[in-house]
Design a protein around this motif. Sequence first.
Motif, PDB file in Angstrom:
ATOM      1  N   ASP A   1      -8.124  -7.744  21.395  1.00  0.00           N
ATOM      2  CA  ASP A   1      -8.060  -9.126  20.921  1.00  0.00           C
ATOM      3  C   ASP A   1      -6.837  -9.285  20.027  1.00  0.00           C
ATOM      4  O   ASP A   1      -6.619  -8.490  19.093  1.00  0.00           O
ATOM      5  N   GLY A   2      -6.034 -10.298  20.326  1.00  0.00           N
ATOM      6  CA  GLY A   2      -4.835 -10.552  19.535  1.00  0.00           C
ATOM      7  C   GLY A   2      -5.172 -11.010  18.123  1.00  0.00           C
ATOM      8  O   GLY A   2      -6.281 -11.467  17.842  1.00  0.00           O
ATOM      9  N   VAL A   3      -4.202 -10.878  17.244  1.00  0.00           N
ATOM     10  CA  VAL A   3      -4.360 -11.297  15.852  1.00  0.00           C
ATOM     11  C   VAL A   3      -3.261 -12.298  15.523  1.00  0.00           C
ATOM     12  O   VAL A   3      -2.068 -12.016  15.717  1.00  0.00           O
ATOM     13  N   ALA A   4      -3.650 -13.470  15.045  1.00  0.00           N
ATOM     14  CA  ALA A   4      -2.679 -14.509  14.710  1.00  0.00           C
ATOM     15  C   ALA A   4      -1.709 -14.030  13.641  1.00  0.00           C
ATOM     16  O   ALA A   4      -2.100 -13.329  12.700  1.00  0.00           O
ATOM     17  N   ASN A   5      -0.440 -14.372  13.810  1.00  0.00           N
ATOM     18  CA  ASN A   5       0.637 -14.081  12.862  1.00  0.00           C
ATOM     19  C   ASN A   5       1.058 -12.615  12.833  1.00  0.00           C
ATOM     20  O   ASN A   5       1.930 -12.237  12.042  1.00  0.00           O
TER      21      ASN A   5
ATOM     22  N   THR B   1      -0.100  -5.721  12.022  1.00  0.00           N
ATOM     23  CA  THR B   1       0.799  -5.707  10.860  1.00  0.00           C
ATOM     24  C   THR B   1       1.824  -6.848  10.925  1.00  0.00           C
ATOM     25  O   THR B   1       2.142  -7.367  11.998  1.00  0.00           O
ATOM     26  N   LYS B   2       2.334  -7.183   9.755  1.00  0.00           N
ATOM     27  CA  LYS B   2       3.424  -8.152   9.622  1.00  0.00           C
ATOM     28  C   LYS B   2       4.249  -7.764   8.412  1.00  0.00           C
ATOM     29  O   LYS B   2       3.691  -7.533   7.331  1.00  0.00           O
ATOM     30  N   ASP B   3       5.553  -7.662   8.612  1.00  0.00           N
ATOM     31  CA  ASP B   3       6.470  -7.249   7.544  1.00  0.00           C
ATOM     32  C   ASP B   3       6.041  -5.911   6.932  1.00  0.00           C
ATOM     33  O   ASP B   3       6.160  -5.698   5.717  1.00  0.00           O
ATOM     34  N   GLY B   4       5.509  -5.043   7.791  1.00  0.00           N
ATOM     35  CA  GLY B   4       5.102  -3.722   7.324  1.00  0.00           C
ATOM     36  C   GLY B   4       3.765  -3.690   6.614  1.00  0.00           C
ATOM     37  O   GLY B   4       3.305  -2.618   6.209  1.00  0.00           O
ATOM     38  N   GLU B   5       3.125  -4.840   6.459  1.00  0.00           N
ATOM     39  CA  GLU B   5       1.827  -4.916   5.798  1.00  0.00           C
ATOM     40  C   GLU B   5       0.715  -5.053   6.840  1.00  0.00           C
ATOM     41  O   GLU B   5       0.864  -5.764   7.838  1.00  0.00           O
ATOM     42  N   VAL B   6      -0.390  -4.369   6.605  1.00  0.00           N
ATOM     43  CA  VAL B   6      -1.524  -4.445   7.533  1.00  0.00           C
ATOM     44  C   VAL B   6      -2.287  -5.744   7.292  1.00  0.00           C
ATOM     45  O   VAL B   6      -2.805  -5.989   6.197  1.00  0.00           O
ATOM     46  N   LEU B   7      -2.318  -6.595   8.341  1.00  0.00           N
ATOM     47  CA  LEU B   7      -3.060  -7.844   8.243  1.00  0.00           C
ATOM     48  C   LEU B   7      -4.555  -7.628   8.449  1.00  0.00           C
ATOM     49  O   LEU B   7      -5.386  -8.236   7.765  1.00  0.00           O
TER      50      LEU B   7
ATOM     51  N   ALA C   1       3.205  -6.880  15.004  1.00  0.00           N
ATOM     52  CA  ALA C   1       3.026  -5.637  15.763  1.00  0.00           C
ATOM     53  C   ALA C   1       1.552  -5.250  15.724  1.00  0.00           C
ATOM     54  O   ALA C   1       0.825  -5.579  14.774  1.00  0.00           O
ATOM     55  N   MET C   2       1.139  -4.559  16.792  1.00  0.00           N
ATOM     56  CA  MET C   2      -0.239  -4.084  16.858  1.00  0.00           C
ATOM     57  C   MET C   2      -0.232  -2.636  17.316  1.00  0.00           C
ATOM     58  O   MET C   2       0.534  -2.254  18.200  1.00  0.00           O
ATOM     59  N   THR C   3      -1.076  -1.843  16.683  1.00  0.00           N
ATOM     60  CA  THR C   3      -1.148  -0.407  16.986  1.00  0.00           C
ATOM     61  C   THR C   3      -2.573  -0.042  17.360  1.00  0.00           C
ATOM     62  O   THR C   3      -3.518  -0.370  16.630  1.00  0.00           O
ATOM     63  N   LEU C   4      -2.713   0.613  18.501  1.00  0.00           N
ATOM     64  CA  LEU C   4      -4.022   1.111  18.919  1.00  0.00           C
ATOM     65  C   LEU C   4      -4.209   2.509  18.327  1.00  0.00           C
ATOM     66  O   LEU C   4      -3.399   3.404  18.559  1.00  0.00           O
ATOM     67  N   VAL C   5      -5.292   2.683  17.569  1.00  0.00           N
ATOM     68  CA  VAL C   5      -5.586   3.958  16.924  1.00  0.00           C
ATOM     69  C   VAL C   5      -6.787   4.583  17.632  1.00  0.00           C
ATOM     70  O   VAL C   5      -7.824   3.935  17.794  1.00  0.00           O
ATOM     71  N   THR C   6      -6.636   5.840  18.049  1.00  0.00           N
ATOM     72  CA  THR C   6      -7.720   6.568  18.714  1.00  0.00           C
ATOM     73  C   THR C   6      -8.324   7.570  17.740  1.00  0.00           C
ATOM     74  O   THR C   6      -7.606   8.315  17.061  1.00  0.00           O
TER      75      THR C   6
ATOM     76  N   GLY D   1       1.126  -4.400  22.937  1.00  0.00           N
ATOM     77  CA  GLY D   1       1.598  -5.776  22.855  1.00  0.00           C
ATOM     78  C   GLY D   1       0.738  -6.634  21.950  1.00  0.00           C
ATOM     79  O   GLY D   1      -0.304  -6.205  21.442  1.00  0.00           O
ATOM     80  N   LEU D   2       1.162  -7.877  21.777  1.00  0.00           N
ATOM     81  CA  LEU D   2       0.462  -8.802  20.888  1.00  0.00           C
ATOM     82  C   LEU D   2      -0.587  -9.628  21.614  1.00  0.00           C
ATOM     83  O   LEU D   2      -1.300 -10.413  20.978  1.00  0.00           O
ATOM     84  N   GLY D   3      -0.670  -9.495  22.926  1.00  0.00           N
ATOM     85  CA  GLY D   3      -1.595 -10.315  23.695  1.00  0.00           C
ATOM     86  C   GLY D   3      -3.032  -9.851  23.603  1.00  0.00           C
ATOM     87  O   GLY D   3      -3.364  -8.871  22.922  1.00  0.00           O
ATOM     88  N   SER D   4      -3.899 -10.579  24.318  1.00  0.00           N
ATOM     89  CA  SER D   4      -5.321 -10.252  24.375  1.00  0.00           C
ATOM     90  C   SER D   4      -5.720  -9.966  25.812  1.00  0.00           C
ATOM     91  O   SER D   4      -5.082 -10.432  26.755  1.00  0.00           O
ATOM     92  N   GLY D   5      -6.761  -9.196  25.974  1.00  0.00           N
ATOM     93  CA  GLY D   5      -7.271  -8.934  27.312  1.00  0.00           C
ATOM     94  C   GLY D   5      -7.660  -7.481  27.492  1.00  0.00           C
ATOM     95  O   GLY D   5      -7.618  -6.672  26.562  1.00  0.00           O
ATOM     96  N   GLU D   6      -8.069  -7.152  28.725  1.00  0.00           N
ATOM     97  CA  GLU D   6      -8.464  -5.798  29.036  1.00  0.00           C
ATOM     98  C   GLU D   6      -7.256  -4.935  29.392  1.00  0.00           C
ATOM     99  O   GLU D   6      -6.347  -5.394  30.078  1.00  0.00           O
TER     100      GLU D   6
END
Length: 221
Positions: free
Chosen positions: A118-122, A174-180, A125-130, A144-149
């Motif tokens: 699921d995407g996050v507004a604003n 994240t945005k500007d290096g800060e975790v949203l 960057a998004m990171t998948l953590v396992t 990517g920043l999108g949503s979906g399977e």
Amino acid sequence: MTSITNTSGLGYSSSQPTLPSGTAQAEAASQFETFLKMLTTQIKNQDPLNPMEGTEFAVQLATFSGVEQQVQTNLLLKQLLQGSGGGELGRLSDWIGREVRTSAPVWFDRSPLTLQIDGVANAEAMTLVTLDEQGNEILRESIGLGSGEVDWQGKRANGELLPAGLYSFRVEATKDGEVLSTRNVGAYTRVTGVELAADGARLVLLGGGVATVEDISALRE
């Protein structure tokens, strides 16, 4: 712990044990009381010159104990399956053989897993953590920043596959290096059974994982 498990493949059906009817239980209880009265009367009125043999008395006591245990077992089983937990157990048994999307750890057999991102507004960057079964972080991947399977391949940066095991996932936005935000990610896996634990009904998942209903966000064939 009561469990319902099916391992025969897809499209299974499951059934609950047949319980004695209310009439049958009443009859069993009545027989139990009658037996007790007969035994007591027999002991009171036995011939003092020819008392009941000790072995015969022991056999009757054992029979008495067996009848009592059967009545109690039938009542307990009925309460278990008719209570709130038991009702949920029967309902969830219909999920056996289907796939659920859960944030609980799921089994990776070195074949791709389907994740729901699921995407996050604003977010920039998004990171998948396992995470492994113990909750230790073992892999981070930029997505990517999108949503979906998406199909998670379970590969390290060098292309090496992770070992088979139970894994869970989360996304850091994240945005500007800060975790949203940090959110759990749902993964699809197959339900292989249902069990009733002290805290309620739980789904048994492929590979031995477990999940509560609260952990499930989607169900599919």
